[in-house]
Design a protein around this motif. Structure first.
Motif: not given
Length: 653
Positions: A445-451
């Motif tokens: 979820a953090d990776e998606v938020r950063l993307a």
């Protein structure tokens, strides 16, 4: 000859191939039966001879048929990757720092976008020093393009582009599926030869007929393989000329492709492939697997003929001069690139404008003016307008380098795909990220938020091209991971209770590519449909298109009527037998999701019917003289799903 005519020709060639193979099998069976009769027929009762000949015929046909079927199924299941790996191909790493591999990836991505086809998997035959390449797969969704290390070392960028464009011609024109069929059929005849060799080694006394039967199978198999090679050569040669011509159309110049062919003619390694399995794929290679040797039953036209088709003034003495020139000092593609000012020719990133998110005004910003003449768009399907490759390169340059790099990574690509459909509304986005966390955990979820932060300023018209760059990386995930990705994507899209056009196009294209790559057929039944049988699907499609580009019911109705008239003539004015009846425009209650039930019928239509359908679709979206991002995304999605690849539309009045 446009794309649709080429499709009709490919089907005719496929039917002819089956007939020719049946004749080859019949001749092989006749040779086996003759051998059996010579062994047991003299002095034997008639019923014994008949039974023996019947058994020999059945066993021979079963051996050839089952072997061919087994080989075809194994190749189909493995897709293009299996063919590439069988020849020693290694995948091109997403994070490669090898400048030649980066150049290869950039060229392939440019041509994929320019031709309207999925980006294929990339392989390099590291041990092969000859100049060669091939495209393999059952469909564009599971295609793989492989090049030899010699191609990377010896060809400059223009020449490499010409070779890759040649291979994409095989992808677009449907040659890959025909090539897989050829490999399967030839394998069946080869197995007969192998079985014969095994039987000749059987010992059991002077009266044992097994070695003689084995010898007969060797002779029959050799004859069958010879006929098979003739069929292979006959099918392949004309398609090579067509692929050369298409490559020139793609790249807008002959020097690149002609230069690659000249280097094959002038270098000692030529186009040779040393892998023992090279003969199996000889008909799908860019150049002959045997190089300049073995022109008997050659699957490719003579090099001088191919070069003269591009540069008519070329003489054999010119090629001989190149052989002498390069004998001691072979050319370097990288050095030639530097001399032409193309060193480090990876697509550079350009600053991205502010753009708008998915939550902007309905229909998105205009992309007008865009050429929307139906006849011009039909002519563009499966081919490239003169500046399509340049436009594709421009699209890639507008996508920042860090996003292109992330799109190629198996892990980063998933986060990027999901980020492209995140809502701009804080509450909805919170629910969407919670869904990602349920499926993949908090780090994901953090990776998606950063993307999402990285794509926030991306112009809307670049979102679908960026998503398409991620598809090859997502295809490399395991089937279980792919299912989880699609489930997460659907949950994220459904979080706000609505499905917009951009979300539908992205998720539908990803789902279909994953399905075809895994199962090697569309997610719908592959049956044929007449235009009349597909009427409900076509009217729904035109209604969705008419509604996507405007909020004005009258404008939508006028666009719908124009498209329907093109498909069904004057049927709306009182001739319901033609199919359209008294259909009036009504926006489907399900919105763009209403298209789901019709893809099988639309894709199952004949090539001629698809041509009319594309004309009707363009008539609808271009009726008001403007195109929105949503309309462009729908147009590209429709063409991909009905397997009519459409390049980016050309600017124009």
């Amino acid at each position: 000859m446009n794309f649709f005519e080429r499709q009709r020709r490919v089907r005719r060639v496929s039917a002819r191939l089956v007939v020719l193979f049946a004749l080859a099998v019949a001749g092989t069976v006749a040779v086996v039966d003759l051998a059996v009769w010579l062994v047991i027929g003299v002095g034997s009762p008639a019923d014994t001879v008949v039974a023996a000949l019947g058994a020999a015929s059945v066993l021979t046909i079963a051996l050839i048929g089952l072997s061919s079927l087994f080989k075809s199924i194994s190749l189909r299941r493995g897709g293009g990757a299996r063919v590439a790996e069988s020849l020693g191909g290694t995948p091109v790493p997403a994070d490669t720092r090898d400048p030649e591999l980066r150049r290869l990836r950039n060229v392939v991505e440019e041509i994929a976008i320019a031709s309207g086809t999925p980006v294929p998997a990339l392989y390099v035959l590291e041990r092969e020093r000859g100049i060669n390449a091939f495209a393999a797969g059952w469909s564009p969704a599971d295609a793989a393009v492989a090049v030899t290390r010699g191609s990377l070392d010896r060809l400059n960028r223009d020449e490499l582009q010409g070779v890759i464009a040649h291979e994409f011609s095989h992808v677009v024109n449907g040659d890959m599926r025909l090539n897989i069929k050829l490999m399967g059929l030839l394998f069946g005849l080869l197995v007969l030869f192998v079985v014969g060799r095994v039987l000749t080694l059987v010992r059991g006394g002077n009266r044992n007929p097994t070695p003689l039967i084995g010898l007969a199978l060797i002779i029959a198999g050799a004859i069958g393989m010879g006929v098979g090679r003739l069929i292979q050569a006959a099918v392949s040669r004309q398609r090579e000329y067509l692929a050369d011509a298409t490559a020139v159309q793609y790249t807008r110049q002959t020097a690149g492709l002609a230069g690659a062919l000249k280097k094959i003619a002038g270098l000692r390694e030529s186009s040779s492939i040393r892998n023992p399995r090279a003969d199996e794929v000889g008909h799908m290679l860019f150049g002959s697997a045997k190089g300049l040797r073995g022109q008997l039953l050659a699957t490719h036209p003579p090099l001088i003929d191919r070069i003269r088709a591009l540069e008519p003034d070329t003489r054999p003495e010119d090629l001989e001069q190149l052989r002498r020139q390069w004998a001691g000092r072979p050319p370097s593609g990288a050095a030639e690139d530097r001399a032409m000012g193309l060193a480090g020719a990876a697509a550079g990133a350009q600053p991205v404008g502010e753009g708008h998110g998915r939550g902007g005004q309905r229909g998105g910003p205009d992309v007008s003016p865009v050429a929307t003449d139906p006849a011009a768009v039909v002519a563009a399907v499966g081919s490239l307008a003169p500046d399509a490759l340049e436009r594709a390169g421009g699209l890639l340059e507008r996508i920042p380098e860090h996003l292109r790099t992330a799109a190629r990574e198996p892990e980063d690509s998933v986060a990027l795909v999901i980020a492209l459909v995140l809502s701009a509304h804080p509450d909805v986005r919170t629910a969407q990220l919670a869904s990602v966390e349920r499926h993949f955990g908090a780090p994901a979820a953090d990776e998606v938020r950063l993307a999402a932060q990285r794509v926030a300023g991306l112009p809307p018209e670049l979102r679908l091209p960026l998503a398409e760059l991620t598809f090859p990386a997502v295809r490399r995930r395991t089937p279980e991971q792919q299912d989880a990705i699609m489930a997460t994507l659907h949950d994220v899209i459904a979080a706000d209770g609505r499905l917009d056009v951009g979300e539908y196009c992205l998720s539908r294209l990803l789902h279909e590519q994953l399905h075809e790559a895994r199962h090697h057929h569309p997610s719908w039944a592959g049956r044929r449909y007449s235009t009349a049988a597909a009427q409900e699907a076509t009217t729904t499609l035109l209604a969705v298109l008419a509604d996507a580009g405007t909020d004005d019911p009258e404008t939508a109705a006028a666009a719908f009527d124009a498209g329907l008239r093109l498909l069904y003539g004057e049927a709306r004015e009182g001739r319901p037998g033609r199919g359209a009846g008294a259909v009036g425009h009504a926006a489907p209650a399900a919105g763009v999701a209403a298209l789901e039930s019709g893809w099988g019928a639309l894709d199952g239509m004949s090539a001629q019917a698809k041509q009319q359908l594309v004309e009707a679709v363009v008539t609808v979206v271009g009726h008001d003289g403007r195109l929105t991002v949503e309309e462009l995304e729908l147009l590209r999605t429709i063409c991909l799903l009905i397997h009519c690849p459409l390049p980016p539309l050309a600017p124009g009045r």
